[in-house]
Design a protein around this motif. Structure first.
Motif, PDB file in Angstrom:
ATOM      1  N   MET A   1       0.836  -1.201   0.000  1.00  0.00           N
ATOM      2  CA  MET A   1       0.000   0.000   0.000  1.00  0.00           C
ATOM      3  C   MET A   1       0.868   1.247   0.000  1.00  0.00           C
ATOM      4  O   MET A   1       1.828   1.326   0.768  1.00  0.00           O
ATOM      5  CB  MET A   1      -0.891  -0.007   1.256  1.00  0.00           C
ATOM      6  CG  MET A   1      -1.974   1.053   1.232  1.00  0.00           C
ATOM      7  SD  MET A   1      -2.889   1.138   2.801  1.00  0.00           S
ATOM      8  CE  MET A   1      -1.636   1.789   3.896  1.00  0.00           C
ATOM      9  N   THR A   2       0.518   2.215  -0.848  1.00  0.00           N
ATOM     10  CA  THR A   2       1.349   3.422  -0.943  1.00  0.00           C
ATOM     11  C   THR A   2       0.847   4.563  -0.066  1.00  0.00           C
ATOM     12  O   THR A   2       1.529   5.582   0.061  1.00  0.00           O
ATOM     13  CB  THR A   2       1.408   3.916  -2.406  1.00  0.00           C
ATOM     14  OG1 THR A   2       0.061   4.035  -2.890  1.00  0.00           O
ATOM     15  CG2 THR A   2       2.186   2.974  -3.280  1.00  0.00           C
ATOM     16  N   ARG A   5       0.648   5.089   5.845  1.00  0.00           N
ATOM     17  CA  ARG A   5       0.268   3.934   6.648  1.00  0.00           C
ATOM     18  C   ARG A   5      -0.252   4.338   8.029  1.00  0.00           C
ATOM     19  O   ARG A   5      -1.273   3.816   8.499  1.00  0.00           O
ATOM     20  CB  ARG A   5       1.496   3.025   6.803  1.00  0.00           C
ATOM     21  CG  ARG A   5       1.288   1.795   7.645  1.00  0.00           C
ATOM     22  CD  ARG A   5       2.602   1.072   7.834  1.00  0.00           C
ATOM     23  NE  ARG A   5       3.041   0.516   6.564  1.00  0.00           N
ATOM     24  CZ  ARG A   5       3.301  -0.782   6.374  1.00  0.00           C
ATOM     25  NH1 ARG A   5       3.176  -1.624   7.387  1.00  0.00           N
ATOM     26  NH2 ARG A   5       3.711  -1.215   5.216  1.00  0.00           N
ATOM     27  N   VAL A   8      -3.862   5.724   7.801  1.00  0.00           N
ATOM     28  CA  VAL A   8      -4.867   4.696   7.512  1.00  0.00           C
ATOM     29  C   VAL A   8      -5.071   3.789   8.731  1.00  0.00           C
ATOM     30  O   VAL A   8      -6.211   3.476   9.101  1.00  0.00           O
ATOM     31  CB  VAL A   8      -4.465   3.870   6.264  1.00  0.00           C
ATOM     32  CG1 VAL A   8      -5.467   2.759   6.017  1.00  0.00           C
ATOM     33  CG2 VAL A   8      -4.379   4.769   5.029  1.00  0.00           C
ATOM     34  N   VAL A   9      -3.967   3.398   9.361  1.00  0.00           N
ATOM     35  CA  VAL A   9      -4.078   2.535  10.552  1.00  0.00           C
ATOM     36  C   VAL A   9      -4.851   3.258  11.654  1.00  0.00           C
ATOM     37  O   VAL A   9      -5.720   2.678  12.308  1.00  0.00           O
ATOM     38  CB  VAL A   9      -2.672   2.100  11.042  1.00  0.00           C
ATOM     39  CG1 VAL A   9      -2.743   1.488  12.444  1.00  0.00           C
ATOM     40  CG2 VAL A   9      -2.062   1.107  10.051  1.00  0.00           C
ATOM     41  N   LEU A  12      -8.521   3.180  10.797  1.00  0.00           N
ATOM     42  CA  LEU A  12      -9.093   1.839  10.957  1.00  0.00           C
ATOM     43  C   LEU A  12      -9.223   1.462  12.430  1.00  0.00           C
ATOM     44  O   LEU A  12     -10.198   0.823  12.832  1.00  0.00           O
ATOM     45  CB  LEU A  12      -8.245   0.798  10.218  1.00  0.00           C
ATOM     46  CG  LEU A  12      -8.301   0.882   8.687  1.00  0.00           C
ATOM     47  CD1 LEU A  12      -7.273  -0.055   8.074  1.00  0.00           C
ATOM     48  CD2 LEU A  12      -9.694   0.548   8.168  1.00  0.00           C
ATOM     49  N   LYS A  13      -8.259   1.899  13.247  1.00  0.00           N
ATOM     50  CA  LYS A  13      -8.356   1.599  14.683  1.00  0.00           C
ATOM     51  C   LYS A  13      -9.493   2.401  15.325  1.00  0.00           C
ATOM     52  O   LYS A  13     -10.158   1.912  16.245  1.00  0.00           O
ATOM     53  CB  LYS A  13      -7.016   1.850  15.375  1.00  0.00           C
ATOM     54  CG  LYS A  13      -6.005   0.759  15.010  1.00  0.00           C
ATOM     55  CD  LYS A  13      -4.758   0.774  15.881  1.00  0.00           C
ATOM     56  CE  LYS A  13      -3.888  -0.448  15.562  1.00  0.00           C
ATOM     57  NZ  LYS A  13      -2.512  -0.300  16.090  1.00  0.00           N
ATOM     58  N   ALA A  15     -12.250   3.141  13.729  1.00  0.00           N
ATOM     59  CA  ALA A  15     -13.451   2.410  13.304  1.00  0.00           C
ATOM     60  C   ALA A  15     -13.635   1.152  14.160  1.00  0.00           C
ATOM     61  O   ALA A  15     -14.753   0.814  14.557  1.00  0.00           O
ATOM     62  CB  ALA A  15     -13.347   2.048  11.818  1.00  0.00           C
ATOM     63  N   LEU A  46     -14.541   4.611   7.824  1.00  0.00           N
ATOM     64  CA  LEU A  46     -13.991   3.666   6.843  1.00  0.00           C
ATOM     65  C   LEU A  46     -13.881   4.316   5.465  1.00  0.00           C
ATOM     66  O   LEU A  46     -12.928   4.068   4.721  1.00  0.00           O
ATOM     67  CB  LEU A  46     -14.872   2.412   6.774  1.00  0.00           C
ATOM     68  CG  LEU A  46     -14.784   1.475   7.977  1.00  0.00           C
ATOM     69  CD1 LEU A  46     -15.823   0.367   7.874  1.00  0.00           C
ATOM     70  CD2 LEU A  46     -13.385   0.858   8.076  1.00  0.00           C
ATOM     71  N   SER A  47     -14.846   5.172   5.111  1.00  0.00           N
ATOM     72  CA  SER A  47     -14.768   5.883   3.828  1.00  0.00           C
ATOM     73  C   SER A  47     -13.544   6.786   3.774  1.00  0.00           C
ATOM     74  O   SER A  47     -12.873   6.878   2.750  1.00  0.00           O
ATOM     75  CB  SER A  47     -16.026   6.734   3.596  1.00  0.00           C
ATOM     76  OG  SER A  47     -17.083   5.913   3.159  1.00  0.00           O
ATOM     77  N   ALA A  49     -10.751   6.295   5.380  1.00  0.00           N
ATOM     78  CA  ALA A  49      -9.600   5.409   5.204  1.00  0.00           C
ATOM     79  C   ALA A  49      -9.489   4.990   3.735  1.00  0.00           C
ATOM     80  O   ALA A  49      -8.400   5.007   3.145  1.00  0.00           O
ATOM     81  CB  ALA A  49      -9.715   4.189   6.110  1.00  0.00           C
ATOM     82  N   ASN A  50     -10.618   4.645   3.143  1.00  0.00           N
ATOM     83  CA  ASN A  50     -10.626   4.211   1.748  1.00  0.00           C
ATOM     84  C   ASN A  50     -10.157   5.330   0.805  1.00  0.00           C
ATOM     85  O   ASN A  50      -9.413   5.087  -0.142  1.00  0.00           O
ATOM     86  CB  ASN A  50     -12.035   3.740   1.367  1.00  0.00           C
ATOM     87  CG  ASN A  50     -12.044   2.823   0.166  1.00  0.00           C
ATOM     88  OD1 ASN A  50     -10.988   2.365  -0.278  1.00  0.00           O
ATOM     89  ND2 ASN A  50     -13.207   2.552  -0.366  1.00  0.00           N
ATOM     90  N   LYS A  51     -10.586   6.553   1.088  1.00  0.00           N
ATOM     91  CA  LYS A  51     -10.125   7.702   0.285  1.00  0.00           C
ATOM     92  C   LYS A  51      -8.609   7.821   0.335  1.00  0.00           C
ATOM     93  O   LYS A  51      -7.957   8.026  -0.684  1.00  0.00           O
ATOM     94  CB  LYS A  51     -10.733   9.005   0.831  1.00  0.00           C
ATOM     95  CG  LYS A  51     -12.124   9.297   0.318  1.00  0.00           C
ATOM     96  CD  LYS A  51     -12.610  10.639   0.848  1.00  0.00           C
ATOM     97  CE  LYS A  51     -14.129  10.659   0.843  1.00  0.00           C
ATOM     98  NZ  LYS A  51     -14.686  11.939   1.295  1.00  0.00           N
ATOM     99  N   VAL A  53      -6.419   5.495   0.918  1.00  0.00           N
ATOM    100  CA  VAL A  53      -5.816   4.378   0.184  1.00  0.00           C
ATOM    101  C   VAL A  53      -5.898   4.622  -1.320  1.00  0.00           C
ATOM    102  O   VAL A  53      -4.892   4.502  -2.044  1.00  0.00           O
ATOM    103  CB  VAL A  53      -6.528   3.042   0.549  1.00  0.00           C
ATOM    104  CG1 VAL A  53      -6.037   1.898  -0.341  1.00  0.00           C
ATOM    105  CG2 VAL A  53      -6.302   2.700   2.025  1.00  0.00           C
ATOM    106  N   LEU A  54      -7.089   5.009  -1.797  1.00  0.00           N
ATOM    107  CA  LEU A  54      -7.274   5.157  -3.243  1.00  0.00           C
ATOM    108  C   LEU A  54      -6.583   6.402  -3.799  1.00  0.00           C
ATOM    109  O   LEU A  54      -6.030   6.370  -4.906  1.00  0.00           O
ATOM    110  CB  LEU A  54      -8.773   5.171  -3.589  1.00  0.00           C
ATOM    111  CG  LEU A  54      -9.462   3.809  -3.415  1.00  0.00           C
ATOM    112  CD1 LEU A  54     -10.967   3.946  -3.616  1.00  0.00           C
ATOM    113  CD2 LEU A  54      -8.890   2.771  -4.381  1.00  0.00           C
TER     114      LEU A  54
END
Lengths: 85, 85, 85, 85
Positions: A1-2, A5, A8-9, A12-13, A15, A46-47, A49-51, A53-54
């Motif tokens: 994953m670019t 990190r 994002v972590v 997610l934590k 969430a 979560l959205s 986090a997804n943003k 990542v993408l």
């Protein structure tokens, strides 16, 4: 994953913490609407986090891809857009 | 909460399991798109849980409410619809 | 329909105007992303119209329904929520 | 626009027809939920049109872009994903 990190972590934590909170709310027999709102708040995190990542994926992996790899990566993005639209 | 508690708890525990899986994927430096897809799968499970909660809420709490309580409960549903639309 | 008719009609006519604009953009062979953005802007106006319709429906028709009619009306709302979640 | 023009135009004209139908439904004072469902059906057709536009854009304009142009095009896609997520 670019993507970043740590960011994002962290999301997610957050969430996962919300999810534990929701399970506790159910255990305490809390009001339906409060539980529903918490579920949606968790989905919003979560959205985010997804943003992350993408966005990083497009700005790095996709941008730097060439030829067939580029084609495949854009097909993956197309698939995600199709799910979201 | 008036929804089938076991079903909602099972869905939320599935979502929490997915989240642990996603954190592991990040740790293992997995491919962005795989992580993104797992985040969306987790959101879909949360949506299922939310549907259970709201369907039971409408079929029980809202249906059996009267007067001002009914008014307030419908205003709560309106707020949720406003967020979703 | 119990919603403010003028407001809903105004929003729908705005959306129709946007749609005519999009068809003209296609005719003029405009840039994909500009067309895509206009389609999403049109969908947002339709969402506003839908909010008006549903908010008034909940605050009037559903609130004032009784017995089996109330049950049926809440089942209709459940169906809409299921589509949106 | 690089998408199949006939297909996109056909979808947009379908959506415009639905919109005219909705305006007529309001004029005939039809039931709120029927109007709401038609609005959502119209949005679904617009989503189909948008998918066509964006899929072709990714498979052509973005795939064939180079350097700064590629960077800009991916930033446009990122912006759209951000709105949808």
């Amino acid at each position: 994953m670019t993507a970043d990190r740590d960011k994002v972590v962290r999301l997610l934590k957050t969430a996962r913490g919300q999810m534990d909170g929701i399970l506790k709310m159910i255990d305490e027999n809390r009001y339906c609407i409060d539980i529903s709102n918490q579920i949606m708040a968790c989905q919003a995190v979560l959205s985010k986090a997804n943003k992350e990542v993408l966005n990083a994926h497009l700005a790095n992996c996709v941008l730097n891809s060439r030829g067939d790899d580029s084609k495949e990566k854009l097909a993956e993005i197309t698939k995600i857009l199709d799910q979201l639209l």
